[in-house]
Motif scaffolding. Sequence first.
Motif, PDB file in Angstrom:
ATOM      1  N   GLU A 245       0.835  -1.192   0.000  1.00 50.87           N
ATOM      2  CA  GLU A 245       0.000   0.000   0.000  1.00 50.87           C
ATOM      3  C   GLU A 245       0.875   1.249   0.000  1.00 50.87           C
ATOM      4  O   GLU A 245       1.993   1.226   0.506  1.00 50.87           O
ATOM      5  N   THR A 246       0.342   2.322  -0.564  1.00 52.58           N
ATOM      6  CA  THR A 246       0.967   3.630  -0.422  1.00 52.58           C
ATOM      7  C   THR A 246       0.566   4.176   0.940  1.00 52.58           C
ATOM      8  O   THR A 246      -0.620   4.309   1.229  1.00 52.58           O
ATOM      9  N   ILE A 247       1.543   4.486   1.770  1.00 54.65           N
ATOM     10  CA  ILE A 247       1.261   4.626   3.192  1.00 54.65           C
ATOM     11  C   ILE A 247       2.254   5.560   3.879  1.00 54.65           C
ATOM     12  O   ILE A 247       3.360   5.771   3.410  1.00 54.65           O
ATOM     13  N   LEU A 248       1.840   6.150   5.001  1.00 54.76           N
ATOM     14  CA  LEU A 248       2.720   6.900   5.900  1.00 54.76           C
ATOM     15  C   LEU A 248       2.508   6.415   7.336  1.00 54.76           C
ATOM     16  O   LEU A 248       1.542   5.724   7.641  1.00 54.76           O
ATOM     17  N   TYR A 249       3.432   6.820   8.225  1.00 55.20           N
ATOM     18  CA  TYR A 249       3.266   6.672   9.674  1.00 55.20           C
ATOM     19  C   TYR A 249       3.081   5.212  10.126  1.00 55.20           C
ATOM     20  O   TYR A 249       2.145   4.882  10.834  1.00 55.20           O
ATOM     21  N   THR A 250       3.968   4.332   9.717  1.00 53.60           N
ATOM     22  CA  THR A 250       3.861   2.942  10.115  1.00 53.60           C
ATOM     23  C   THR A 250       4.945   2.564  11.125  1.00 53.60           C
ATOM     24  O   THR A 250       5.910   3.291  11.324  1.00 53.60           O
ATOM     25  N   ALA A 251       4.793   1.388  11.737  1.00 53.50           N
ATOM     26  CA  ALA A 251       5.809   0.817  12.615  1.00 53.50           C
ATOM     27  C   ALA A 251       6.711  -0.094  11.799  1.00 53.50           C
ATOM     28  O   ALA A 251       6.225  -0.912  11.015  1.00 53.50           O
ATOM     29  N   THR A 270      -9.106   9.847   3.968  1.00 52.46           N
ATOM     30  CA  THR A 270      -8.515   9.271   5.164  1.00 52.46           C
ATOM     31  C   THR A 270      -8.755   7.768   5.209  1.00 52.46           C
ATOM     32  O   THR A 270      -9.891   7.303   5.113  1.00 52.46           O
ATOM     33  N   SER A 271      -7.663   7.021   5.340  1.00 49.18           N
ATOM     34  CA  SER A 271      -7.746   5.565   5.395  1.00 49.18           C
ATOM     35  C   SER A 271      -6.701   5.077   6.396  1.00 49.18           C
ATOM     36  O   SER A 271      -5.504   5.272   6.180  1.00 49.18           O
ATOM     37  N   ILE A 272      -7.133   4.482   7.495  1.00 47.85           N
ATOM     38  CA  ILE A 272      -6.246   3.992   8.547  1.00 47.85           C
ATOM     39  C   ILE A 272      -6.104   2.477   8.391  1.00 47.85           C
ATOM     40  O   ILE A 272      -7.098   1.767   8.254  1.00 47.85           O
ATOM     41  N   LYS A 273      -4.877   1.983   8.427  1.00 45.20           N
ATOM     42  CA  LYS A 273      -4.579   0.601   8.046  1.00 45.20           C
ATOM     43  C   LYS A 273      -4.190  -0.252   9.252  1.00 45.20           C
ATOM     44  O   LYS A 273      -3.628   0.234  10.236  1.00 45.20           O
ATOM     45  N   ASP A 274      -4.444  -1.572   9.115  1.00 44.23           N
ATOM     46  CA  ASP A 274      -3.968  -2.534  10.115  1.00 44.23           C
ATOM     47  C   ASP A 274      -2.992  -3.540   9.511  1.00 44.23           C
ATOM     48  O   ASP A 274      -2.549  -4.474  10.175  1.00 44.23           O
ATOM     49  N   THR A 275      -2.606  -3.355   8.255  1.00 42.01           N
ATOM     50  CA  THR A 275      -1.812  -4.327   7.509  1.00 42.01           C
ATOM     51  C   THR A 275      -0.401  -4.503   8.067  1.00 42.01           C
ATOM     52  O   THR A 275       0.258  -3.536   8.446  1.00 42.01           O
ATOM     53  N   ILE A 276       0.077  -5.762   8.100  1.00 44.54           N
ATOM     54  CA  ILE A 276       1.482  -6.081   8.376  1.00 44.54           C
ATOM     55  C   ILE A 276       2.095  -6.610   7.082  1.00 44.54           C
ATOM     56  O   ILE A 276       1.650  -7.626   6.552  1.00 44.54           O
ATOM     57  N   ASP A 277       3.072  -5.897   6.548  1.00 45.49           N
ATOM     58  CA  ASP A 277       3.807  -6.296   5.341  1.00 45.49           C
ATOM     59  C   ASP A 277       5.170  -6.860   5.722  1.00 45.49           C
ATOM     60  O   ASP A 277       5.733  -6.501   6.763  1.00 45.49           O
ATOM     61  N   LYS A 278       5.730  -7.704   4.851  1.00 44.18           N
ATOM     62  CA  LYS A 278       7.138  -8.083   5.002  1.00 44.18           C
ATOM     63  C   LYS A 278       7.778  -8.231   3.629  1.00 44.18           C
ATOM     64  O   LYS A 278       7.113  -8.522   2.640  1.00 44.18           O
ATOM     65  N   ALA A 287       6.824  -6.303  -1.172  1.00 46.45           N
ATOM     66  CA  ALA A 287       6.335  -6.807   0.104  1.00 46.45           C
ATOM     67  C   ALA A 287       5.074  -7.635  -0.090  1.00 46.45           C
ATOM     68  O   ALA A 287       4.361  -7.483  -1.096  1.00 46.45           O
ATOM     69  N   THR A 288       4.803  -8.500   0.864  1.00 42.43           N
ATOM     70  CA  THR A 288       3.558  -9.273   0.881  1.00 42.43           C
ATOM     71  C   THR A 288       2.818  -8.997   2.177  1.00 42.43           C
ATOM     72  O   THR A 288       3.422  -8.736   3.216  1.00 42.43           O
ATOM     73  N   ASP A 289       1.480  -9.054   2.113  1.00 37.77           N
ATOM     74  CA  ASP A 289       0.634  -8.854   3.282  1.00 37.77           C
ATOM     75  C   ASP A 289       0.602 -10.165   4.065  1.00 37.77           C
ATOM     76  O   ASP A 289       0.153 -11.196   3.567  1.00 37.77           O
ATOM     77  N   VAL A 290       1.101 -10.132   5.330  1.00 40.89           N
ATOM     78  CA  VAL A 290       1.217 -11.377   6.103  1.00 40.89           C
ATOM     79  C   VAL A 290       0.354 -11.393   7.356  1.00 40.89           C
ATOM     80  O   VAL A 290       0.368 -12.364   8.105  1.00 40.89           O
ATOM     81  N   GLY A 291      -0.419 -10.329   7.615  1.00 40.40           N
ATOM     82  CA  GLY A 291      -1.258 -10.332   8.806  1.00 40.40           C
ATOM     83  C   GLY A 291      -1.794  -8.943   9.113  1.00 40.40           C
ATOM     84  O   GLY A 291      -1.624  -7.999   8.325  1.00 40.40           O
ATOM     85  N   ASP A 292      -2.423  -8.804  10.258  1.00 38.58           N
ATOM     86  CA  ASP A 292      -3.038  -7.542  10.674  1.00 38.58           C
ATOM     87  C   ASP A 292      -2.724  -7.237  12.131  1.00 38.58           C
ATOM     88  O   ASP A 292      -2.568  -8.153  12.956  1.00 38.58           O
ATOM     89  N   LEU A 293      -2.646  -5.950  12.465  1.00 37.60           N
ATOM     90  CA  LEU A 293      -2.616  -5.513  13.851  1.00 37.60           C
ATOM     91  C   LEU A 293      -3.977  -5.748  14.491  1.00 37.60           C
ATOM     92  O   LEU A 293      -4.980  -5.938  13.791  1.00 37.60           O
ATOM     93  N   THR A 294      -4.038  -5.711  15.819  1.00 35.05           N
ATOM     94  CA  THR A 294      -5.322  -5.909  16.496  1.00 35.05           C
ATOM     95  C   THR A 294      -6.237  -4.699  16.329  1.00 35.05           C
ATOM     96  O   THR A 294      -7.458  -4.826  16.394  1.00 35.05           O
TER      97      THR A 294
END
Length: 406
Positions: A245-251, A270-278, A287-294
């Motif tokens: 995803e095109t994104i800002l402000y991630t961990a 405005t779109s807030i994401k829970d995606t975990i990429d690696k 990167a691939t989407d491998v999970g989500d934050l809670t």
Amino acid sequence: MAINIKNLQERIQKKIFSVSPSTPTADLGDIVEAATLATGSLRQYDSAGLLPSVTSTQAQIAYTKKDNAIKHKSANATTWKTLTTDAYAAGARPTPPTYSVQGSTYGWSMGGYPGPANYHNQIQRYAFANSNDAVDQGDLLAASMHAAAVGRTATAGLRIGGRSYPGTTYSDQLSSYPFASGSNVVASPTTLSAARAYGCHTPIQGGDDYAYVINHGLDGVYSNEILRVATALNAAEADVGDLTETILYTAGGSSGTYGYRAGGYYWPPTSIKDTIDKWPFAATANATDVGDLTVARYDVTGNSSTTHGYGHAGMTTPGRVNTIDKYAFASDGNATDVGDVQQVIAGAGSSNGPTDAFVHGGLGDGSAYRQNRIQKTSFASDGNSTDLGDLVARSGDRPGSTESDI
């Protein structure tokens, strides 16, 4: 001129003992040829079981027909070794040096936003081992926050890009500061190919040689690029893939072999994401989407143990949260809620200690809007964070962060 055959054989044997997995095939051939010339022939045996005793004075290098292999006596003459890329001639293969994203001694914070309407240029350091306050160690090139990326080498911290005050000026500057001396940042003669800011503010690295720039703004435009920057700061960045995803402000997170990003924000709309990429450090790949934050959120603070990535706190709708999420490196999957930081915050900095995750600064709610608190969370056991000390200057809103081994 007479040739000392014994001496020649000993020199050839030393060459054999120096063989490693990185020895070129051509060099191996030269060693075999030299052994053949020195002994009159390369002794051949039908199988390894017919090789002479290693304690005998017979051949020190030989060829076995059954397994089509070149054999040599081990350095301590206890066994025959095969010249392959997975065995050293000089005995047991040494363990290669490994990179750890966890520092051992200090956490660092670079710049930040004490407010109102100003940034600061302080480089602050705090000890992992004892509960105490940070100390001022030097200055950045300019008052700034929102680095495009941060990183480290074995001896220095790195700052890549950023946003300066006043205004919204993005930077293309690469700079470093030595951990040992506590001196000011030094600019690199090399710069980024374009001014970048708003990236991940904790190091994403799988080794001392490269740091990664993700979820950054490129001259004010959001980007999904994964950029790799040499920590020697001697070359332009390389585009090695894209986030999902095109994104800002991630961990950000680092497993040693993969880089991670968790959560984030896109606007407009405005779109807030829970995606975990690696994505892999070893190859050029998306990167691939491998999970989500809670909880879907942005301005999340990232940490990494040797086995897990962490997402501390962050901003969601309708406000900030204090959740600590943890996700496993060994298997893809969703994060789990394992505790809370001490107050709701977003945009805090962080450092990885040997046994704990450290989070500092951030933006809280109400009177706690700009934080100076340093807190830690245990890697070994899930639970809430504890208070360690305070920063010298409040560093709300994504101060650049790293850790060191000095």
